[in-house]
Design a protein around this motif. Structure first.
Motif, PDB file in Angstrom:
ATOM      1  N   ALA A  31       9.657 -21.941 -49.294  1.00  0.00           N
ATOM      2  CA  ALA A  31       9.460 -23.381 -49.404  1.00  0.00           C
ATOM      3  C   ALA A  31      10.437 -23.981 -50.396  1.00  0.00           C
ATOM      4  CB  ALA A  31       8.021 -23.681 -49.829  1.00  0.00           C
ATOM      5  N   ASN A  32      10.645 -23.283 -51.500  1.00  0.00           N
ATOM      6  CA  ASN A  32      11.577 -23.750 -52.512  1.00  0.00           C
ATOM      7  C   ASN A  32      12.987 -23.827 -51.948  1.00  0.00           C
ATOM      8  OD1 ASN A  32      13.401 -22.772 -55.186  1.00  0.00           O
ATOM      9  ND2 ASN A  32      11.958 -24.436 -55.490  1.00  0.00           N
ATOM     10  N   LEU A  33      13.359 -22.852 -51.113  1.00  0.00           N
ATOM     11  CA  LEU A  33      14.679 -22.877 -50.483  1.00  0.00           C
ATOM     12  C   LEU A  33      14.825 -24.078 -49.573  1.00  0.00           C
ATOM     13  CD1 LEU A  33      15.262 -19.125 -49.566  1.00  0.00           C
ATOM     14  CD2 LEU A  33      16.377 -20.441 -51.370  1.00  0.00           C
ATOM     15  N   VAL A  34      13.731 -24.443 -48.867  1.00  0.00           N
ATOM     16  CA  VAL A  34      13.771 -25.625 -48.005  1.00  0.00           C
ATOM     17  C   VAL A  34      14.052 -26.865 -48.834  1.00  0.00           C
ATOM     18  CG1 VAL A  34      12.426 -27.108 -46.491  1.00  0.00           C
ATOM     19  CG2 VAL A  34      12.270 -24.638 -46.248  1.00  0.00           C
ATOM     20  N   VAL A  35      13.368 -26.989 -49.969  1.00  0.00           N
ATOM     21  CA  VAL A  35      13.563 -28.135 -50.850  1.00  0.00           C
ATOM     22  C   VAL A  35      14.982 -28.144 -51.401  1.00  0.00           C
ATOM     23  CG1 VAL A  35      12.827 -29.215 -52.997  1.00  0.00           C
ATOM     24  CG2 VAL A  35      11.116 -28.291 -51.439  1.00  0.00           C
ATOM     25  N   VAL A  36      15.467 -26.971 -51.832  1.00  0.00           N
ATOM     26  CA  VAL A  36      16.832 -26.858 -52.339  1.00  0.00           C
ATOM     27  C   VAL A  36      17.835 -27.242 -51.246  1.00  0.00           C
ATOM     28  CG1 VAL A  36      18.592 -25.240 -53.130  1.00  0.00           C
ATOM     29  CG2 VAL A  36      16.300 -25.158 -54.111  1.00  0.00           C
ATOM     30  N   ALA A  37      17.560 -26.789 -50.027  1.00  0.00           N
ATOM     31  CA  ALA A  37      18.448 -27.119 -48.910  1.00  0.00           C
ATOM     32  C   ALA A  37      18.482 -28.615 -48.663  1.00  0.00           C
ATOM     33  CB  ALA A  37      17.987 -26.391 -47.644  1.00  0.00           C
ATOM     34  N   THR A  66      21.640 -15.956 -49.782  1.00  0.00           N
ATOM     35  CA  THR A  66      21.279 -17.356 -50.003  1.00  0.00           C
ATOM     36  C   THR A  66      22.549 -18.176 -50.175  1.00  0.00           C
ATOM     37  OG1 THR A  66      21.187 -17.150 -52.417  1.00  0.00           O
ATOM     38  CG2 THR A  66      19.156 -16.665 -51.186  1.00  0.00           C
ATOM     39  N   THR A  67      22.439 -19.455 -49.905  1.00  0.00           N
ATOM     40  CA  THR A  67      23.602 -20.322 -50.066  1.00  0.00           C
ATOM     41  C   THR A  67      24.082 -20.338 -51.510  1.00  0.00           C
ATOM     42  OG1 THR A  67      22.905 -21.716 -48.221  1.00  0.00           O
ATOM     43  CG2 THR A  67      24.439 -22.682 -49.781  1.00  0.00           C
ATOM     44  N   SER A  68      23.143 -20.394 -52.457  1.00  0.00           N
ATOM     45  CA  SER A  68      23.536 -20.394 -53.870  1.00  0.00           C
ATOM     46  C   SER A  68      24.203 -19.080 -54.254  1.00  0.00           C
ATOM     47  CB  SER A  68      22.318 -20.649 -54.759  1.00  0.00           C
ATOM     48  OG  SER A  68      21.333 -19.641 -54.565  1.00  0.00           O
ATOM     49  N   GLY A  69      23.750 -17.974 -53.665  1.00  0.00           N
ATOM     50  CA  GLY A  69      24.344 -16.676 -53.954  1.00  0.00           C
ATOM     51  C   GLY A  69      25.740 -16.518 -53.389  1.00  0.00           C
ATOM     52  N   LEU A  70      26.091 -17.362 -52.424  1.00  0.00           N
ATOM     53  CA  LEU A  70      27.414 -17.291 -51.804  1.00  0.00           C
ATOM     54  C   LEU A  70      28.402 -18.287 -52.395  1.00  0.00           C
ATOM     55  CD1 LEU A  70      26.308 -16.888 -48.070  1.00  0.00           C
ATOM     56  CD2 LEU A  70      27.142 -15.114 -49.625  1.00  0.00           C
ATOM     57  N   LYS A  71      28.029 -18.853 -53.546  1.00  0.00           N
ATOM     58  CA  LYS A  71      28.920 -19.792 -54.227  1.00  0.00           C
ATOM     59  C   LYS A  71      30.252 -19.123 -54.543  1.00  0.00           C
ATOM     60  CE  LYS A  71      29.035 -22.854 -58.256  1.00  0.00           C
ATOM     61  NZ  LYS A  71      28.316 -23.261 -59.493  1.00  0.00           N
ATOM     62  N   GLU A  72      31.322 -19.833 -54.301  1.00  0.00           N
ATOM     63  CA  GLU A  72      32.700 -19.366 -54.516  1.00  0.00           C
ATOM     64  C   GLU A  72      33.109 -18.250 -53.559  1.00  0.00           C
ATOM     65  OE1 GLU A  72      32.793 -18.531 -58.769  1.00  0.00           O
ATOM     66  OE2 GLU A  72      33.674 -20.514 -59.082  1.00  0.00           O
ATOM     67  N   LYS A  73      32.375 -18.111 -52.451  1.00  0.00           N
ATOM     68  CA  LYS A  73      32.751 -17.149 -51.417  1.00  0.00           C
ATOM     69  C   LYS A  73      33.006 -17.903 -50.106  1.00  0.00           C
ATOM     70  CE  LYS A  73      32.065 -13.616 -54.156  1.00  0.00           C
ATOM     71  NZ  LYS A  73      31.940 -14.411 -55.400  1.00  0.00           N
ATOM     72  N   ALA A  74      33.905 -17.370 -49.304  1.00  0.00           N
ATOM     73  CA  ALA A  74      34.109 -17.903 -47.957  1.00  0.00           C
ATOM     74  C   ALA A  74      33.114 -17.217 -47.020  1.00  0.00           C
ATOM     75  CB  ALA A  74      35.536 -17.651 -47.495  1.00  0.00           C
ATOM     76  N   GLY A 170      31.039 -24.305 -50.251  1.00  0.00           N
ATOM     77  CA  GLY A 170      29.980 -24.418 -49.255  1.00  0.00           C
ATOM     78  C   GLY A 170      30.229 -25.458 -48.188  1.00  0.00           C
ATOM     79  N   VAL A 171      31.421 -26.053 -48.155  1.00  0.00           N
ATOM     80  CA  VAL A 171      31.740 -27.062 -47.150  1.00  0.00           C
ATOM     81  C   VAL A 171      32.064 -26.371 -45.833  1.00  0.00           C
ATOM     82  CG1 VAL A 171      33.247 -28.989 -46.519  1.00  0.00           C
ATOM     83  CG2 VAL A 171      32.594 -28.632 -48.915  1.00  0.00           C
ATOM     84  N   LEU A 172      31.426 -26.834 -44.769  1.00  0.00           N
ATOM     85  CA  LEU A 172      31.565 -26.211 -43.449  1.00  0.00           C
ATOM     86  C   LEU A 172      32.619 -26.886 -42.593  1.00  0.00           C
ATOM     87  CD1 LEU A 172      27.860 -25.575 -42.371  1.00  0.00           C
ATOM     88  CD2 LEU A 172      29.635 -23.830 -42.527  1.00  0.00           C
ATOM     89  N   TYR A 173      33.293 -26.059 -41.775  1.00  0.00           N
ATOM     90  CA  TYR A 173      34.286 -26.555 -40.839  1.00  0.00           C
ATOM     91  C   TYR A 173      34.121 -25.826 -39.505  1.00  0.00           C
ATOM     92  CZ  TYR A 173      36.531 -27.936 -45.234  1.00  0.00           C
ATOM     93  OH  TYR A 173      36.796 -28.446 -46.474  1.00  0.00           O
ATOM     94  N   ARG A 174      34.438 -26.509 -38.435  1.00  0.00           N
ATOM     95  CA  ARG A 174      34.462 -25.848 -37.132  1.00  0.00           C
ATOM     96  C   ARG A 174      35.608 -24.852 -37.075  1.00  0.00           C
ATOM     97  NH1 ARG A 174      33.572 -30.657 -32.638  1.00  0.00           N
ATOM     98  NH2 ARG A 174      31.460 -31.286 -33.282  1.00  0.00           N
ATOM     99  N   ALA A 175      35.426 -23.826 -36.259  1.00  0.00           N
ATOM    100  CA  ALA A 175      36.464 -22.797 -36.144  1.00  0.00           C
ATOM    101  C   ALA A 175      36.504 -22.274 -34.712  1.00  0.00           C
ATOM    102  CB  ALA A 175      36.187 -21.655 -37.115  1.00  0.00           C
ATOM    103  N   MET A 176      37.595 -21.612 -34.379  1.00  0.00           N
ATOM    104  CA  MET A 176      37.721 -20.963 -33.082  1.00  0.00           C
ATOM    105  C   MET A 176      37.124 -19.563 -33.197  1.00  0.00           C
ATOM    106  SD  MET A 176      39.173 -22.875 -30.760  1.00  0.00           S
ATOM    107  CE  MET A 176      39.872 -21.689 -29.609  1.00  0.00           C
ATOM    108  N   GLY A 214      25.384 -12.389 -54.381  1.00  0.00           N
ATOM    109  CA  GLY A 214      24.091 -12.937 -54.792  1.00  0.00           C
ATOM    110  C   GLY A 214      22.885 -12.069 -54.549  1.00  0.00           C
ATOM    111  N   GLN A 215      23.080 -10.797 -54.168  1.00  0.00           N
ATOM    112  CA  GLN A 215      21.950  -9.881 -53.973  1.00  0.00           C
ATOM    113  C   GLN A 215      21.670  -9.165 -55.301  1.00  0.00           C
ATOM    114  OE1 GLN A 215      23.882  -7.900 -50.501  1.00  0.00           O
ATOM    115  NE2 GLN A 215      21.941  -8.326 -49.482  1.00  0.00           N
ATOM    116  N   LEU A 216      21.193  -9.933 -56.262  1.00  0.00           N
ATOM    117  CA  LEU A 216      21.088  -9.445 -57.636  1.00  0.00           C
ATOM    118  C   LEU A 216      20.024  -8.376 -57.813  1.00  0.00           C
ATOM    119  CD1 LEU A 216      21.516 -12.927 -59.298  1.00  0.00           C
ATOM    120  CD2 LEU A 216      23.219 -11.106 -59.192  1.00  0.00           C
TER     121      LEU A 216
END
Length: 354
Positions: A31-37, A66-74, A170-176, A214-216
């Motif tokens: 639920a917290n992740l939903v709110v964060v999202a 998690t999205t927060s755990g993937l910060k600074e990653k592609a 975390g900015v998303l783009y379309r890709a082939m 982010g898998q701490l």
């Protein structure tokens, strides 16, 4: 947990508030992740950006992430229709691609809209898939992508595959989907490792990747064990990883302190709460709990925490019973929360959920 169908809505909301802010079941964390999202999507919309939605479902063949755990990653995402008879041929090449990118700050993920965790696991076995799969069982992840116009239409037999990439912010783009290397070129410059791959010895690669992505809770025991290793290279590498985590925690604690001193006590409390939860397996996180107790004596913080507790529990109930009637009842409680705590962050979030 008391159901939301209580005949007295006021009593139910009071109960939801009284459950306790620190009692975090798996459902509560979801639920917290939903709110964060929600917060992230609102912030992204305000900035004119499409941000990677939070992964609130389950994972197969790896994860969770998690999205927060993937910060600074592609992140490279391939959304696939499981019923597509030709899509099975995609996975060997994608697995090979992920292996080739192992020393780059990139996570390759398969997304299966409409698939349960069990279905995703069976699909992974049947197709010998080598990348983690996100089981988007309720299609909420897909729906957010559709709302951002990142997908032309839902994944189905009429739209069997789509690819997206996320940059280090975390900015998303379309890709082939057929050109993952080309897709990642535009985002790799925004991604980075906390500890360069060249500095990591082979035995600690699993701990390192878990830490970086982010898998701490996975990385903590591996690092702790390696700190006792007789092999000096392994021990030295473990010390480097532990120092990286310590530096991150100390930076977050310093940020929380600065906000508290500037009068932004609720913002400080949230940072400390995240440190306490996310880094709970590392000894440096214990200081966060101490500082949280001090901040909790502030009336504004206490009120925000009350409202946040109620919001998390309402969302939990809605997730546990996603029927139309339960969702309608959940909306009623969200409206009540807005009335009872009109000046809180949780009230603003509740409006977004409505």
């Amino acid at each position: 947990m008391r159901p939301l169908c209580c005949s007295n809505p006021g009593a139910t909301l009071s109960y939801l508030i009284g459950i306790g802010y620190f009692r975090r079941s798996v459902a509560m964390r979801k639920a917290n992740l939903v709110v964060v999202a929600l917060l992230a999507s609102l912030a992204g919309a305000a900035a004119g950006e499409n941000l990677l939605p939070e992964f609130t479902g389950e994972w197969a063949n790896g994860g969770p992430y998690t999205t927060s755990g993937l910060k600074e990653k592609a992140v490279y995402l391939l959304l696939v229709e499981r019923g597509c008879p030709h899509c099975a041929s995609l996975w060997p090449a994608l697995g090979q691609f992920a292996q080739e990118m192992a020393d780059e700050p990139v996570l390759v993920v398969g997304v299966l809209p409409g698939a349960s965790k069990n279905a995703a696991e069976s699909y992974a076995r049947a197709n010998e898939i080598k990348v983690p799969l996100y089981a988007d069982a309720d299609r909420s992840f897909e729906q957010q992508l559709l709302a951002m116009n990142l997908l032309p239409k839902p994944i189905s037999l009429q739209n069997t595959r789509q690819a997206l990439v996320a940059d280090g912010k975390g900015v998303l783009y379309r890709a082939m989907w057929s050109e993952p290397v080309q897709a990642l070129k535009r985002v790799l410059t925004t991604a980075r490792w906390k500890v360069p791959a060249a500095e990591v010895v082979e035995p600690l690669k699993p701990a390192w990747r878990a830490m970086e992505f982010g898998q701490l809770s996975v990385s903590a025991p591996l690092i702790a064990q390696a700190l006792k290793a007789r092999d000096e290279k392994v021990k030295s590498c473990a010390e480097t990883l532990a120092k990286s985590v310590k530096t991150t925690i100390e930076a977050l604690l310093a940020e929380a302190k600065a906000k508290a001193e500037a009068g932004e006590k609720w913002a400080a409390y949230k940072i400390l709460m995240n440190v306490s939860n996310d880094y709970k397996d590392f000894p440096e996180s214990k200081a966060a709990a101490t500082e949280m107790s001090k901040l909790k004596t502030d009336k504004v913080v206490a009120r925000e925490a009350q409202a946040r507790t109620a919001l998390d529990n309402i969302v939990t109930q809605m997730l546990k019973s996603p029927t139309p009637s339960k969702r309608e009842q959940g909306k009623q409680y969200l409206q009540q929360l807005i009335q009872q705590f009109p000046d809180t962050e949780a009230a603003a979030q509740a409006k977004g959920l409505l």
